[in-house]
Design an enzyme around this catalytic site. Structure first.
Site, mmCIF file in Angstrom:
data_model
loop_
_atom_site.group_PDB
_atom_site.id
_atom_site.type_symbol
_atom_site.label_atom_id
_atom_site.label_comp_id
_atom_site.label_asym_id
_atom_site.label_seq_id
_atom_site.Cartn_x
_atom_site.Cartn_y
_atom_site.Cartn_z
ATOM 1 N N PHE A 182 2.229 1.859 -3.496
ATOM 2 C CA PHE A 182 1.248 2.415 -4.424
ATOM 3 C C PHE A 182 0.865 3.850 -4.069
ATOM 4 C CE2 PHE A 182 0.559 -2.038 -5.713
ATOM 5 C CZ PHE A 182 0.790 -1.864 -7.068
ATOM 6 N N HIS A 183 0.843 4.193 -2.792
ATOM 7 C CA HIS A 183 0.609 5.591 -2.420
ATOM 8 C C HIS A 183 1.743 6.467 -2.960
ATOM 9 C CE1 HIS A 183 -2.528 4.261 0.350
ATOM 10 N NE2 HIS A 183 -2.886 5.523 0.419
ATOM 11 N N GLU A 184 2.969 5.995 -2.834
ATOM 12 C CA GLU A 184 4.116 6.735 -3.375
ATOM 13 C C GLU A 184 3.987 6.897 -4.885
ATOM 14 O OE1 GLU A 184 7.377 8.920 -3.722
ATOM 15 O OE2 GLU A 184 6.682 8.218 -1.782
ATOM 16 N N ILE A 217 1.291 9.531 -5.868
ATOM 17 C CA ILE A 217 1.642 10.938 -5.665
ATOM 18 C C ILE A 217 2.881 11.338 -6.467
ATOM 19 C CG2 ILE A 217 3.095 10.742 -3.616
ATOM 20 C CD1 ILE A 217 1.541 13.193 -2.513
ATOM 21 N N SER A 262 0.825 -1.206 0.000
ATOM 22 C CA SER A 262 0.000 0.000 0.000
ATOM 23 C C SER A 262 0.862 1.260 0.000
ATOM 24 C CB SER A 262 -0.926 -0.010 1.210
ATOM 25 O OG SER A 262 -1.658 1.180 1.287
#
Length: 94
Positions: free
Chosen positions: A22-24, A27, A19
């Site tokens: 994928f957040h990195e 953004i 997670s």
């Protein structure tokens, strides 16, 4: 993941890492940079959660620490990405 031989905490950690990656990615792509600030910001939640669970379990202060980290941490990281984008793509042109 527990059926594949991983313990429950290991499975949680691996999903959390996925997670965070994928957040990195989500953004980093719009800001055209890959600095790992969002990734490490999410990983910083792990020790923070453990500290609040151990020392502030059932207390209002633990809840306040959690919400402050969520309300201040994410916008601060977004500002880091914006500042880096601005410095690299807008400021040199001026």
């Amino acid at each position: 993941a527990t059926r594949k031989g991983f313990s429950r905490p290991t499975a949680y950690f691996l999903i959390f890492l996925l997670s965070a990656f994928f957040h990195e990615l989500i953004i980093s792509v719009p800001f055209r940079t890959f600095k790992l600030w969002a990734f490490f910001g999410m990983l910083g939640q792990i020790p923070l959660a453990e500290l609040t669970r151990r020392f502030f379990k059932g207390k209002q202060l633990g809840n306040v620490i959690f919400w402050l980290s969520i309300m201040l941490g994410q916008p601060l990281i977004a500002l880091f990405y914006y500042y880096d984008y601005y410095s690299a793509h807008v400021a040199p042109a001026s």
